[in-house]
Design a protein around this motif. Sequence first.
Motif, PDB file in Angstrom:
ATOM      1  N   PHE A   1      23.362  -9.114  50.344  1.00  0.00           N
ATOM      2  CA  PHE A   1      24.130  -8.193  51.104  1.00  0.00           C
ATOM      3  C   PHE A   1      23.219  -7.212  51.451  1.00  0.00           C
ATOM      4  N   ALA A   2      23.638  -6.828  52.791  1.00  0.00           N
ATOM      5  CA  ALA A   2      22.513  -5.411  53.072  1.00  0.00           C
ATOM      6  C   ALA A   2      22.994  -4.331  52.533  1.00  0.00           C
ATOM      7  N   PHE A   3      24.289  -4.137  52.269  1.00  0.00           N
ATOM      8  CA  PHE A   3      24.995  -2.972  51.703  1.00  0.00           C
ATOM      9  C   PHE A   3      24.044  -2.417  50.394  1.00  0.00           C
ATOM     10  N   GLU A   4      23.818  -3.634  49.679  1.00  0.00           N
ATOM     11  CA  GLU A   4      22.873  -3.387  48.302  1.00  0.00           C
ATOM     12  C   GLU A   4      21.585  -2.357  48.465  1.00  0.00           C
ATOM     13  N   HIS A   5      21.123  -2.523  49.615  1.00  0.00           N
ATOM     14  CA  HIS A   5      19.896  -1.378  49.869  1.00  0.00           C
ATOM     15  C   HIS A   5      20.189   0.017  49.344  1.00  0.00           C
ATOM     16  N   ALA A   6      21.618   0.376  49.903  1.00  0.00           N
ATOM     17  CA  ALA A   6      22.077   1.635  49.606  1.00  0.00           C
ATOM     18  C   ALA A   6      22.978   1.902  48.565  1.00  0.00           C
ATOM     19  N   ASN A   7      23.140   0.826  47.893  1.00  0.00           N
ATOM     20  CA  ASN A   7      24.244   0.998  46.626  1.00  0.00           C
ATOM     21  C   ASN A   7      25.480   1.551  47.091  1.00  0.00           C
ATOM     22  N   ILE A   8      25.930   1.289  48.457  1.00  0.00           N
ATOM     23  CA  ILE A   8      27.177   1.867  48.852  1.00  0.00           C
ATOM     24  C   ILE A   8      28.236   0.741  48.279  1.00  0.00           C
ATOM     25  N   GLN A   9      29.612   1.054  48.195  1.00  0.00           N
ATOM     26  CA  GLN A   9      30.571   0.294  47.887  1.00  0.00           C
ATOM     27  C   GLN A   9      31.629   0.249  49.163  1.00  0.00           C
ATOM     28  N   PRO A  10      31.419  -0.881  50.034  1.00  0.00           N
ATOM     29  CA  PRO A  10      32.374  -1.017  51.049  1.00  0.00           C
ATOM     30  C   PRO A  10      33.668  -1.427  50.627  1.00  0.00           C
ATOM     31  N   ASP A  11      34.761  -0.977  51.516  1.00  0.00           N
ATOM     32  CA  ASP A  11      36.049  -1.247  51.359  1.00  0.00           C
ATOM     33  C   ASP A  11      36.394  -2.554  51.571  1.00  0.00           C
ATOM     34  N   MET A  12      35.481  -2.976  52.836  1.00  0.00           N
ATOM     35  CA  MET A  12      35.990  -4.378  53.454  1.00  0.00           C
ATOM     36  C   MET A  12      34.411  -4.901  53.695  1.00  0.00           C
ATOM     37  N   LEU A  13      34.415  -6.200  53.676  1.00  0.00           N
ATOM     38  CA  LEU A  13      32.940  -7.029  53.811  1.00  0.00           C
ATOM     39  C   LEU A  13      33.666  -7.992  54.804  1.00  0.00           C
ATOM     40  N   CYS A  14      32.750  -8.115  56.168  1.00  0.00           N
ATOM     41  CA  CYS A  14      32.887  -9.406  56.886  1.00  0.00           C
ATOM     42  C   CYS A  14      31.699 -10.246  56.708  1.00  0.00           C
ATOM     43  N   LEU A  15      31.947 -11.574  56.465  1.00  0.00           N
ATOM     44  CA  LEU A  15      31.145 -12.568  56.642  1.00  0.00           C
ATOM     45  C   LEU A  15      31.227 -13.610  57.295  1.00  0.00           C
ATOM     46  N   SER A  16      30.201 -14.377  58.119  1.00  0.00           N
ATOM     47  CA  SER A  16      30.640 -15.351  58.897  1.00  0.00           C
ATOM     48  C   SER A  16      28.947 -15.919  59.049  1.00  0.00           C
ATOM     49  N   LYS A  17      28.746 -16.457  60.303  1.00  0.00           N
ATOM     50  CA  LYS A  17      27.536 -17.174  60.645  1.00  0.00           C
ATOM     51  C   LYS A  17      26.836 -18.189  59.531  1.00  0.00           C
ATOM     52  N   GLY A  18      26.046 -17.188  58.650  1.00  0.00           N
ATOM     53  CA  GLY A  18      25.435 -18.225  57.435  1.00  0.00           C
ATOM     54  C   GLY A  18      26.280 -18.725  56.391  1.00  0.00           C
ATOM     55  N   LEU A  19      27.616 -18.116  56.454  1.00  0.00           N
ATOM     56  CA  LEU A  19      28.530 -18.613  55.515  1.00  0.00           C
ATOM     57  C   LEU A  19      28.332 -19.978  54.940  1.00  0.00           C
ATOM     58  N   THR A  20      28.461 -20.817  56.186  1.00  0.00           N
ATOM     59  CA  THR A  20      28.536 -22.274  55.923  1.00  0.00           C
ATOM     60  C   THR A  20      27.086 -22.691  56.151  1.00  0.00           C
ATOM     61  N   GLY A  21      26.203 -21.951  55.901  1.00  0.00           N
ATOM     62  CA  GLY A  21      24.747 -22.523  56.358  1.00  0.00           C
ATOM     63  C   GLY A  21      24.461 -22.969  57.822  1.00  0.00           C
ATOM     64  N   GLY A  22      25.380 -22.408  58.479  1.00  0.00           N
ATOM     65  CA  GLY A  22      25.526 -22.650  60.099  1.00  0.00           C
ATOM     66  C   GLY A  22      26.260 -23.744  60.602  1.00  0.00           C
ATOM     67  N   ALA A  23      26.573 -24.645  59.588  1.00  0.00           N
ATOM     68  CA  ALA A  23      27.049 -25.723  59.937  1.00  0.00           C
ATOM     69  C   ALA A  23      28.558 -25.967  60.601  1.00  0.00           C
ATOM     70  N   LEU A  24      29.538 -25.038  60.263  1.00  0.00           N
ATOM     71  CA  LEU A  24      30.653 -25.048  60.914  1.00  0.00           C
ATOM     72  C   LEU A  24      31.078 -23.524  61.002  1.00  0.00           C
ATOM     73  N   PRO A  25      32.241 -23.368  61.735  1.00  0.00           N
ATOM     74  CA  PRO A  25      32.763 -22.187  62.096  1.00  0.00           C
ATOM     75  C   PRO A  25      33.609 -21.566  61.050  1.00  0.00           C
ATOM     76  N   LEU A  26      33.281 -20.677  60.172  1.00  0.00           N
ATOM     77  CA  LEU A  26      34.151 -19.770  59.104  1.00  0.00           C
ATOM     78  C   LEU A  26      33.929 -18.519  59.071  1.00  0.00           C
ATOM     79  N   SER A  27      34.804 -17.924  58.572  1.00  0.00           N
ATOM     80  CA  SER A  27      34.442 -16.430  58.056  1.00  0.00           C
ATOM     81  C   SER A  27      35.621 -15.860  57.148  1.00  0.00           C
ATOM     82  N   VAL A  28      35.128 -14.638  56.624  1.00  0.00           N
ATOM     83  CA  VAL A  28      35.995 -14.041  55.571  1.00  0.00           C
ATOM     84  C   VAL A  28      35.983 -12.758  55.868  1.00  0.00           C
ATOM     85  N   THR A  29      36.853 -12.124  55.405  1.00  0.00           N
ATOM     86  CA  THR A  29      37.086 -10.381  55.353  1.00  0.00           C
ATOM     87  C   THR A  29      37.505 -10.202  53.986  1.00  0.00           C
ATOM     88  N   LEU A  30      36.462  -9.703  52.970  1.00  0.00           N
ATOM     89  CA  LEU A  30      36.861  -9.345  51.659  1.00  0.00           C
ATOM     90  C   LEU A  30      37.166  -7.884  51.741  1.00  0.00           C
TER      91      LEU A  30
END
Length: 426
Positions: free
Chosen positions: A252-281
């Motif tokens: 995750f890019a937030f690791e570069h700055a050691n920050i602690q996001p309250d929410m994390l949105c992921l999609s695109k590469g989540l399925t390796g690009g095979a299917l549409p899917l996303s999450v909000t952690l």
Amino acid sequence: MKAVVSQSLNERDKQVIWHPFTQHGIETDFLPVKSAKGAWLTLEDDTKILDAISSWWVNLHGHAHPEIAKAIFDQADTLEHTMFAGFTHEPGVKLAETLVQAAQIKGAPLTRCFYTDNGSTAVEAAMKMSYQYHKVCGRQDRKRFLALSNAYHGDTIGCMSVSARGSYHRFFADLLVEVDFVDSPQTLKAMLEAHPDQYAAFIIEPMVQGAGGMLMHSAEFLAEIGELCKKAGVLLIADEIFTGFYRTGKLFAFEHANIQPDMLCLSKGLTGGALPLSVTLTSHEIFEAYCSEDVGKAFLHGHSFTANPIGCAAALASWRILHRPETQANIQRIAEQTKQWLARLSEHPKAENARTLGTIGAIDIKGYPSYFSAMSYKIRSFALQNNVLIRPLGSVLYAVPPYCATAEEIDKIYATIALILDNAEN
Ligand SMILES: Cc1ncc(COP(=O)(O)O)c(C=O)c1O
């Protein structure tokens, strides 16, 4: 009898399709893709095109990856879909466990996974979730959002609101919610002082603003923003829809700055690009604030295909591939090669602002117009004549290759970018 002349795919397309981000008045022909394997797309006439941008940044391991294809088949054969309100299933829970645990190992205290089905819906859910969170906590005034200048977070109304108010969204200005844009920790500090207790959340693409033109900021910049938000009680939403899954060299890019996001949105590469899917952690604190005896306090939001089991199975297969030593070695090799190429290209008389982070490499063509220029079409076709798929963001040439790309394929991508620069008309 009259012979039936079958129409080409392109002719049929012209009669029924409206393509995304396309001015049909200019662009009239579309490349008919027959199949794809690894980093290559194969067209109807067997022409092969090297996918230097991972098909809009979604593909991680190459096209038609056999392990992902098998996971999809097996899951489709077992449980293809069920609604997710009132029901649960193994791939949905397993993927959530995997992502939550990974986020925690990387320093973000995220405990809950809310499923959606594409990047924009993940951001939209994060915005609504953060907004309602303050309301259920009794903080009625926290209504505004903060975002970074040049941001891009998607195309739904909420996402457009927190994205740069450029020409893309000019027709929708009246529909957008209130957002203040900042371009530095200093302007954020001033904004927070001017409007204390008014902001619900700050949404940011950590380290690299993709669609804005592969704009990169430093880890210190990001760390300061994280710190200011925390102090001001403003939730930090990390939109890693583009930057997640090692695009920037870290999971995750937030690791570069050691920050602690309250929410994390992921999609695109989540399925390796095979299917549409996303999450909000999201964090335990946010989830807990919604829990009560009152149904009306719940997060009443969801989609028909929430947590689609086939998508989750594809994501779990992609996760396994991503963490294999050979994939990790490829990521490092691509990052190193990209660095070397960008150093070389930075010497080019027609180039400026060479930049790279992880497997992302970008460079600007000097003096070229930004978005909405016909030059972009010319560059695209020039690259295609060289059998490479490159889609400049205005004057920005960039590559975001899949991790299966060989050293020769990476060389071909950047050699094509060098050729584009050689031929730039200025
Ligand atoms: C950072 C970021 N957020 C959100 C989105 C929107 O994702 P989608 O196109 O899947 O709606 C994108 C798409 O490029 C993106 O780059």
